[in-house]
Write a protein that holds these residues in place. Structure first.
Motif, PDB file in Angstrom:
ATOM      1  N   ILE A  85       0.858  -1.186   0.000  1.00 34.11           N
ATOM      2  CA  ILE A  85       0.000   0.000   0.000  1.00 34.11           C
ATOM      3  C   ILE A  85       0.896   1.238   0.000  1.00 34.11           C
ATOM      4  CG2 ILE A  85      -0.133   0.030   2.539  1.00 34.11           C
ATOM      5  CD1 ILE A  85      -2.998   1.086   2.273  1.00 34.11           C
ATOM      6  N   ASP A  86       0.485   2.261  -0.721  1.00 33.21           N
ATOM      7  CA  ASP A  86       1.198   3.545  -0.645  1.00 33.21           C
ATOM      8  C   ASP A  86       0.685   4.274   0.591  1.00 33.21           C
ATOM      9  OD1 ASP A  86       2.500   5.915  -0.976  1.00 33.21           O
ATOM     10  OD2 ASP A  86       1.501   6.478  -2.848  1.00 33.21           O
ATOM     11  N   TRP A  87       1.233   3.903   1.741  1.00 34.70           N
ATOM     12  CA  TRP A  87       0.702   4.368   3.023  1.00 34.70           C
ATOM     13  C   TRP A  87       0.827   5.886   3.178  1.00 34.70           C
ATOM     14  CZ3 TRP A  87      -2.335   2.614   6.746  1.00 34.70           C
ATOM     15  CH2 TRP A  87      -2.349   3.279   7.968  1.00 34.70           C
ATOM     16  N   ASN A  88       1.978   6.432   2.804  1.00 33.71           N
ATOM     17  CA  ASN A  88       2.194   7.859   3.007  1.00 33.71           C
ATOM     18  C   ASN A  88       1.878   8.690   1.763  1.00 33.71           C
ATOM     19  OD1 ASN A  88       4.290   7.016   1.432  1.00 33.71           O
ATOM     20  ND2 ASN A  88       5.928   7.624   2.833  1.00 33.71           N
ATOM     21  N   LYS A  89       1.309   8.040   0.746  1.00 31.06           N
ATOM     22  CA  LYS A  89       0.816   8.723  -0.466  1.00 31.06           C
ATOM     23  C   LYS A  89       1.896   9.572  -1.147  1.00 31.06           C
ATOM     24  CE  LYS A  89      -4.056   8.787   0.898  1.00 31.06           C
ATOM     25  NZ  LYS A  89      -3.910   7.868   2.020  1.00 31.06           N
ATOM     26  N   ASP A  90       3.105   8.980  -1.253  1.00 30.64           N
ATOM     27  CA  ASP A  90       4.188   9.681  -1.950  1.00 30.64           C
ATOM     28  C   ASP A  90       4.435   9.105  -3.341  1.00 30.64           C
ATOM     29  OD1 ASP A  90       5.327   7.246  -1.371  1.00 30.64           O
ATOM     30  OD2 ASP A  90       7.115   8.072  -0.387  1.00 30.64           O
ATOM     31  N   GLY A  91       3.537   8.230  -3.786  1.00 25.38           N
ATOM     32  CA  GLY A  91       3.672   7.634  -5.111  1.00 25.38           C
ATOM     33  C   GLY A  91       4.496   6.371  -5.148  1.00 25.38           C
ATOM     34  N   LEU A  92       5.049   5.952  -4.005  1.00 25.44           N
ATOM     35  CA  LEU A  92       5.843   4.725  -3.937  1.00 25.44           C
ATOM     36  C   LEU A  92       5.116   3.691  -3.074  1.00 25.44           C
ATOM     37  CD1 LEU A  92       9.407   6.222  -3.303  1.00 25.44           C
ATOM     38  CD2 LEU A  92       8.362   5.591  -5.503  1.00 25.44           C
ATOM     39  N   MET A  93       5.166   2.434  -3.501  1.00 30.16           N
ATOM     40  CA  MET A  93       4.467   1.374  -2.790  1.00 30.16           C
ATOM     41  C   MET A  93       5.256   0.952  -1.555  1.00 30.16           C
ATOM     42  SD  MET A  93       1.563  -0.096  -3.151  1.00 30.16           S
ATOM     43  CE  MET A  93       1.255   0.277  -4.880  1.00 30.16           C
ATOM     44  N   ASP A  94       4.594   0.985  -0.377  1.00 34.02           N
ATOM     45  CA  ASP A  94       5.200   0.593   0.889  1.00 34.02           C
ATOM     46  C   ASP A  94       4.704  -0.802   1.290  1.00 34.02           C
ATOM     47  OD1 ASP A  94       6.207   3.358   1.192  1.00 34.02           O
ATOM     48  OD2 ASP A  94       4.100   3.845   1.571  1.00 34.02           O
ATOM     49  N   LEU A  95       5.181  -1.283   2.428  1.00 28.69           N
ATOM     50  CA  LEU A  95       4.686  -2.535   3.007  1.00 28.69           C
ATOM     51  C   LEU A  95       4.206  -2.282   4.428  1.00 28.69           C
ATOM     52  CD1 LEU A  95       7.137  -5.462   2.119  1.00 28.69           C
ATOM     53  CD2 LEU A  95       4.832  -5.084   1.253  1.00 28.69           C
ATOM     54  N   PHE A 120       5.346  -0.264   9.683  1.00 26.62           N
ATOM     55  CA  PHE A 120       5.308   0.455   8.406  1.00 26.62           C
ATOM     56  C   PHE A 120       6.716   0.446   7.813  1.00 26.62           C
ATOM     57  CE2 PHE A 120       5.754   5.043   6.779  1.00 26.62           C
ATOM     58  CZ  PHE A 120       5.503   4.679   5.457  1.00 26.62           C
ATOM     59  N   PHE A 121       6.861  -0.251   6.673  1.00 25.41           N
ATOM     60  CA  PHE A 121       8.127  -0.291   5.945  1.00 25.41           C
ATOM     61  C   PHE A 121       8.023   0.686   4.776  1.00 25.41           C
ATOM     62  CE2 PHE A 121       7.912  -4.254   8.241  1.00 25.41           C
ATOM     63  CZ  PHE A 121       9.221  -4.545   8.604  1.00 25.41           C
ATOM     64  N   GLU A 122       8.647   1.836   4.940  1.00 25.28           N
ATOM     65  CA  GLU A 122       8.513   2.924   3.973  1.00 25.28           C
ATOM     66  C   GLU A 122       9.443   2.720   2.786  1.00 25.28           C
ATOM     67  OE1 GLU A 122       8.889   7.820   3.833  1.00 25.28           O
ATOM     68  OE2 GLU A 122       9.386   6.698   5.664  1.00 25.28           O
ATOM     69  N   ARG A 123       8.947   3.026   1.603  1.00 24.38           N
ATOM     70  CA  ARG A 123       9.729   2.897   0.374  1.00 24.38           C
ATOM     71  C   ARG A 123      10.403   4.226   0.061  1.00 24.38           C
ATOM     72  NH1 ARG A 123       8.049  -0.403  -3.777  1.00 24.38           N
ATOM     73  NH2 ARG A 123       9.799  -1.390  -4.859  1.00 24.38           N
ATOM     74  N   PHE A 124      11.625   4.168  -0.510  1.00 22.50           N
ATOM     75  CA  PHE A 124      12.319   5.391  -0.910  1.00 22.50           C
ATOM     76  C   PHE A 124      13.294   5.056  -2.040  1.00 22.50           C
ATOM     77  CE2 PHE A 124      15.341   3.400   1.809  1.00 22.50           C
ATOM     78  CZ  PHE A 124      16.592   3.926   1.524  1.00 22.50           C
ATOM     79  N   GLY A 147      11.422  -1.203   9.437  1.00 25.10           N
ATOM     80  CA  GLY A 147      10.044  -1.019   9.870  1.00 25.10           C
ATOM     81  C   GLY A 147       9.895  -0.054  11.028  1.00 25.10           C
ATOM     82  N   LYS A 148       8.890   0.814  10.938  1.00 20.42           N
ATOM     83  CA  LYS A 148       8.575   1.737  12.031  1.00 20.42           C
ATOM     84  C   LYS A 148       7.301   1.261  12.728  1.00 20.42           C
ATOM     85  CE  LYS A 148      10.411   5.741   9.495  1.00 20.42           C
ATOM     86  NZ  LYS A 148      10.040   7.054   8.882  1.00 20.42           N
TER      87      LYS A 148
END
Length: 647
Positions: A502-512, A523-527, A538-539
């Protein structure tokens, strides 16, 4: 039977019997599921693998006395599909095609069939079900004190009882398969080299002799000068498999092989050679899955005894006896699964569905994992409400069927689980190229992905290995009980948990969003890093609104860890993403809001009082009526899919 009446005690077995035999397609529910509906194929004429829910114990017989060989199968697993099922053989064009099953009783977990004098006799531990065709399970008589068998096993999971005239004296003796798990233990016993430090499973065969009308325990059968000992769950079958006039022995096991013990003695005094795994010109015969239950039966009535074998996922396969002998071993054809007219949608056991328009034709299909480690595609054929479904198809990557398995040391619970894979997944555009990819977790706890390098409407997968994570100078994290270490850019977490894209933080990148190595929802943020996509560690941003602490979905260790299946969706229509998680059906965690970057979920309980879990359920959401409101579809241990309308 009058010889044994003095020692038989009639016992009452409480069961549920259907008052008439109906097609499963005419039954909306079983066990009064109420608001939860078991999903049907809605596809007349479709053929699928014959199967019950879980742990198939097959009993081939002409159940309705019409001259055709029908199939009665016990589903001894937990959950709503437990039962004894009758599959009528329609015998179309001289082919055994079975009608959808009809439930005729409860599903005893140790029921077995044998055929003295070519008549099916049904036994359970220490009992016989009398006049089975007419009375099913309504009358049982004691034949032997089952507790006497327990002296051969300190820790049991199963026993299998079968009649045989062992010594050709005209009366019926009893063979009992009994397993022993005491040396194996169960959990968390690998050393740092991945070697199992406990013992093996044991599967023995015990003879109970009929001596002048009284049953007496004679002890374990020997082969090659020592006690028969296969790898658990021996399920003995004593028949003349090689056509030489004496009775040989074939046993199953807890995993996937069959062992051949040739009778090198006589019909009256059997003596068994050392066991060898049954093989043919393709090599050792392996069943597709494990927890196999073989039955010796002349399926095609050609005078040669075949094998009918049930598996853990509820399916039943046939191994035909060719009549040929190679190196003193009868030759059986490789397993072929029996077919039935499609009833309820099913994909193995512990099915993990994800709803997505996989073929880009405007309706929602299903991509599913299961206990065997496959990934299946179930196509929505009409976009209806409820849809018409095609039979499951195994997905391939790089031209080969995808299958994740534990092998000897991939399961924390030991080598007995080598044929299991427990794939759990989500589907989305992971790499931002506009095509849907698949991210999976499994029995290994490795988070891996399959890239779609096809085109819109024609997906084509290639295996990419681990998703990449930047541990920011830390040692790669893993569950403390894992004997193996992940690579420096590898994400490993608790086994059998959903990696939800899911793009949890709505930055256009798919997170887990998924469980981390200690069981907290994270929350595993994509960058982007050097023009490549990575995850950050993971946070733990998800909180338990009831106690104010971090949301930890599993605080257990080793084999009891992980096992959580999740889905994030605005379930209650308030504009915030809620959490749906496995439970006895599915549990709703309401998103009560965010503060200082933390998200609070309040546990609301299960959606229903109906228990469908067994080991685990697995939720996804659908919108088949196109009203913009998510409804719930979830998989269960029995391999079936269950629909719940969001009211």
């Amino acid at each position: 039977m009058k010889l044994f009446m003095a020692r038989k005690i009639e016992i009452l077995i409480i069961i549920v019997v259907l008052t008439s035999l109906k097609s499963i397609a005419q039954q909306n529910t079983l066990h009064e599921l109420g608001e939860i509906v078991r999903l049907e194929y809605n596809n007349p004429g479709l053929l699928v693998d014959l199967g019950v829910g879980l742990w198939a114990l097959p009993m081939p017989m002409d159940f309705n006395d019409d001259g055709n060989t029908d199939m009665v199968v016990s589903n001894g697993g937990r959950g709503a599909y437990n039962g004894l099922y009758f599959f009528k053989n329609s015998n179309e064009n001289n082919e055994s095609i079975f009608e959808p099953p009809v439930r005729i009783g409860d599903g005893p977990p140790h029921i077995q069939v044998s055929y003295p004098n070519n008549e099916p006799r049904i036994l359970g531990p220490g009992i016989e079900y009398i006049n089975f065709k007419d009375r099913v399970l309504k009358r049982a008589e004691g034949i032997f004190n089952a507790k006497e068998i327990y002296s051969f096993s300190k820790r049991r999971r199963s026993t299998q009882w079968k009649y045989v005239d062992y010594d050709n004296d005209g009366d019926l003796d009893i063979l009992v398969g009994v397993d022993d798990w005491s040396d194996y233990g169960w959990d968390n016993a690998f050393n740092s080299k991945g070697e199992w430090t406990r013992g093996e499973l044991h599967g023995y065969v015990v003879l109970i002799e009929n001596i002048n009308g009284e049953y007496k325990l004679s002890g374990q059968l020997q082969a090659g000068g020592r006690a028969i000992d296969v790898y658990g769950m021996s399920t003995p079958n004593m028949e003349d498999f090689d056509g030489d006039g004496d009775l040989d022995l074939i046993c199953g096991e807890f995993t996937d092989r069959l062992t051949w013990f040739e009778n090198i003695g006589t019909r009256e005094k059997p003596e068994f050679a050392e066991g060898r795994f049954l093989e043919n010109n393709e090599g050792i015969i392996h069943m597709d899955l494990q927890m196999i239950s073989p039955v010796a039966f002349d399926w095609d009535k050609d005078g040669k005894t075949d094998l009918v074998v049930g598996e853990e996922d509820g399916r039943v396969a046939l191994l035909r006896n060719t009549g040929e002998i190679t190196y003193d071993m009868p030759q059986f054809e490789s397993p072929v699964f029996l077919k039935q007219e499609a009833g309820y949608v099913k994909f193995g056991a512990l099915v993990t569905p994800f709803s997505i328009d996989w073929d880009d034709d405007g309706d929602e299909d299903l991509i599913c994992g299961n206990s065997a480690g496959y990934i299946g595609y179930i196509e929505n054929l009409d976009g209806g409400n409820l849809p018409k479904w095609d039979a499951p198809v195994y997905l391939k990557a790089d031209g080969e069927v995808i299958r994740i398995m534990a092998d000897e040391n991939g399961s924390i619970q030991g080598p007995a689980e080598k044929k299991w894979g427990y794939t759990s997944l989500s589907v989305a555009d992971w790499d931002g190229d506009g095509l849907k990819d698949i991210v999976i977790n499994s029995i290994w706890g490795k988070i891996e992905w399959y890239k779609n390098n096809g085109k819109k409407g024609a997906p084509k997968l290639t295996k990419m290995g681990s998703v990449k994570i930047d541990w920011e100078g830390q040692e790669p994290k893993k569950p403390t009980w894992n004997w193996w270490n992940p690579g420096e850019e590898e994400l490993v977490t608790q086994w059998r948990t959903t990696p939800f894209m899911i793009d949890w933080n709505k930055d256009g990148l798919m997170d887990l969003i998924m469980l981390d190595d200690e069981g907290y929802l994270a929350f595993f943020e994509r960058f982007l890093k050097n023009e490549e996509l990575y995850l950050k560690p993971g946070k733990r941003i998800f909180m338990d609104a009831d106690n104010g602490g971090l949301l930890r979905l599993n605080d257990r260790e080793a084999g009891s860890s992980g096992r959580r299946k999740i889905c994030l969706v605005d379930w209650d229509g308030d504009g915030k993403l809620d959490l749906l998680a496995n439970s006895k059906n599915v549990e709703f965690y309401k998103n009560t809001g965010s503060k200082n970057g933390l998200v609070f979920f309040k546990q609301q309980g299960d959606i229903s009082d109906i228990s469908l879990a067994g080991h685990s359920t697995s939720p996804t959401v659908v919108d088949w009526n196109n009203n913009g409101k998510p409804d719930l579809l979830f998989g269960a241990e029995d391999g079936h899919l269950y629909f719940f309308k969001n009211e």
